[in-house]
Structures are given as C-alpha cells and as structure tokens.
Design a protein around this motif. Sequence first.
Motif, PDB file in Angstrom:
ATOM      1  N   CYS A  36       8.962  39.667 -37.677  1.00 61.35           N
ATOM      2  CA  CYS A  36       9.597  38.681 -36.919  1.00 61.35           C
ATOM      3  C   CYS A  36      10.862  38.230 -37.862  1.00 61.35           C
ATOM      4  O   CYS A  36      10.678  37.648 -38.362  1.00 61.35           O
ATOM      5  CB  CYS A  36       9.185  36.741 -37.149  1.00 61.35           C
ATOM      6  SG  CYS A  36       9.567  35.796 -35.610  1.00 61.35           S
ATOM      7  N   GLN A  37      12.178  37.795 -37.050  1.00 58.58           N
ATOM      8  CA  GLN A  37      13.024  37.917 -37.547  1.00 58.58           C
ATOM      9  C   GLN A  37      13.208  36.134 -38.096  1.00 58.58           C
ATOM     10  O   GLN A  37      14.415  35.563 -38.672  1.00 58.58           O
ATOM     11  CB  GLN A  37      14.325  38.291 -36.744  1.00 58.58           C
ATOM     12  CG  GLN A  37      14.592  39.727 -36.994  1.00 58.58           C
ATOM     13  CD  GLN A  37      14.510  40.158 -38.370  1.00 58.58           C
ATOM     14  OE1 GLN A  37      15.652  40.185 -38.716  1.00 58.58           O
ATOM     15  NE2 GLN A  37      13.433  41.712 -38.615  1.00 58.58           N
ATOM     16  N   VAL A  38      12.867  35.046 -37.230  1.00 56.11           N
ATOM     17  CA  VAL A  38      12.685  34.132 -37.435  1.00 56.11           C
ATOM     18  C   VAL A  38      12.167  33.082 -38.364  1.00 56.11           C
ATOM     19  O   VAL A  38      12.502  32.772 -39.701  1.00 56.11           O
ATOM     20  CB  VAL A  38      12.327  33.408 -35.723  1.00 56.11           C
ATOM     21  CG1 VAL A  38      12.820  31.542 -36.242  1.00 56.11           C
ATOM     22  CG2 VAL A  38      13.685  33.841 -35.433  1.00 56.11           C
ATOM     23  N   CYS A  39      10.954  33.870 -38.591  1.00 57.46           N
ATOM     24  CA  CYS A  39       9.619  32.918 -39.648  1.00 57.46           C
ATOM     25  C   CYS A  39       9.239  33.677 -40.911  1.00 57.46           C
ATOM     26  O   CYS A  39       8.956  33.332 -40.812  1.00 57.46           O
ATOM     27  CB  CYS A  39       9.210  31.673 -38.493  1.00 57.46           C
ATOM     28  SG  CYS A  39       7.665  33.843 -37.932  1.00 57.46           S
ATOM     29  N   ARG A  40      10.146  35.466 -40.333  1.00 59.76           N
ATOM     30  CA  ARG A  40       9.254  36.098 -41.198  1.00 59.76           C
ATOM     31  C   ARG A  40       7.854  36.715 -41.144  1.00 59.76           C
ATOM     32  O   ARG A  40       7.351  37.415 -42.463  1.00 59.76           O
ATOM     33  CB  ARG A  40      10.119  35.633 -42.845  1.00 59.76           C
ATOM     34  CG  ARG A  40      11.831  35.917 -43.260  1.00 59.76           C
ATOM     35  CD  ARG A  40      12.192  36.960 -42.744  1.00 59.76           C
ATOM     36  NE  ARG A  40      13.870  36.723 -43.116  1.00 59.76           N
ATOM     37  CZ  ARG A  40      14.337  38.054 -41.828  1.00 59.76           C
ATOM     38  NH1 ARG A  40      14.087  38.909 -41.245  1.00 59.76           N
ATOM     39  NH2 ARG A  40      16.035  37.553 -42.829  1.00 59.76           N
ATOM     40  N   GLN A  41       7.179  36.395 -40.204  1.00 56.06           N
ATOM     41  CA  GLN A  41       5.578  36.545 -40.266  1.00 56.06           C
ATOM     42  C   GLN A  41       5.170  37.968 -40.105  1.00 56.06           C
ATOM     43  O   GLN A  41       6.160  38.537 -39.084  1.00 56.06           O
ATOM     44  CB  GLN A  41       5.377  36.067 -39.708  1.00 56.06           C
ATOM     45  CG  GLN A  41       4.070  36.155 -39.178  1.00 56.06           C
ATOM     46  CD  GLN A  41       2.827  35.537 -38.350  1.00 56.06           C
ATOM     47  OE1 GLN A  41       3.281  34.438 -37.804  1.00 56.06           O
ATOM     48  NE2 GLN A  41       1.377  35.924 -38.003  1.00 56.06           N
ATOM     49  N   THR A  42       4.821  38.405 -40.829  1.00 55.69           N
ATOM     50  CA  THR A  42       4.643  40.644 -40.713  1.00 55.69           C
ATOM     51  C   THR A  42       3.389  40.257 -38.977  1.00 55.69           C
ATOM     52  O   THR A  42       2.210  39.599 -39.728  1.00 55.69           O
ATOM     53  CB  THR A  42       4.637  40.959 -42.004  1.00 55.69           C
ATOM     54  OG1 THR A  42       3.417  40.571 -42.564  1.00 55.69           O
ATOM     55  CG2 THR A  42       5.265  40.661 -43.040  1.00 55.69           C
ATOM     56  N   PHE A  43       3.442  41.752 -39.457  1.00 57.53           N
ATOM     57  CA  PHE A  43       2.259  41.982 -38.548  1.00 57.53           C
ATOM     58  C   PHE A  43       1.848  43.593 -38.233  1.00 57.53           C
ATOM     59  O   PHE A  43       2.884  44.522 -38.674  1.00 57.53           O
ATOM     60  CB  PHE A  43       2.565  42.090 -36.348  1.00 57.53           C
ATOM     61  CG  PHE A  43       3.404  40.259 -36.019  1.00 57.53           C
ATOM     62  CD1 PHE A  43       1.891  39.591 -35.367  1.00 57.53           C
ATOM     63  CD2 PHE A  43       4.572  40.342 -36.580  1.00 57.53           C
ATOM     64  CE1 PHE A  43       2.611  38.603 -35.160  1.00 57.53           C
ATOM     65  CE2 PHE A  43       4.749  38.722 -35.457  1.00 57.53           C
ATOM     66  CZ  PHE A  43       3.833  37.824 -35.190  1.00 57.53           C
TER      67      PHE A  43
END
Length: 73
Positions: A36-43
């Motif tokens: 995610c480019q907003v919170c940098r959470q990875t999937f």
Amino acid sequence: MGNGAKANMKRERNAKDTKTAKSQTKSNEKAMNIQCQVCRQTFLQTTKAPALLEHASNKHNKGLPECFPGISA
C-alpha cells in the motif's frame, strides 16, 4: 531386558520416523510484494483486487489506484 529399556528403544525407533514440521513464514515474507502506497502495509502476491480495494476503502477512504497503482480491479 526390562520394560524401561524396551520403551526407550521404541522411542528411539519412532524418533527416527518422525519428520519435523517446516514453517512457511520465510517463504511467505518473500511473497509479500504488494505494498500500500499510503501506509506501506504489505500483502501476499496472490491477494485479489477485492481484498485490496477493501483495505483502501476501510483504512484510507481511497480507491484502488491511489493505494495500489498498477493493480486493476
């Protein structure tokens, strides 16, 4: 030979047959390549667009292109 020795021999024999469980943690960490480019959470790379859209709308009130550019719905 007493019962204790028989039990010990049986434990040793069974210990050779058992296999240790392997963890997938390291391979899953390598496969986390959608970010995610907003919170940098990875999937995980196998995550489908609806799940990514759910993250974008619930966490950031944004759409899929703002949080995950390059992913199409």
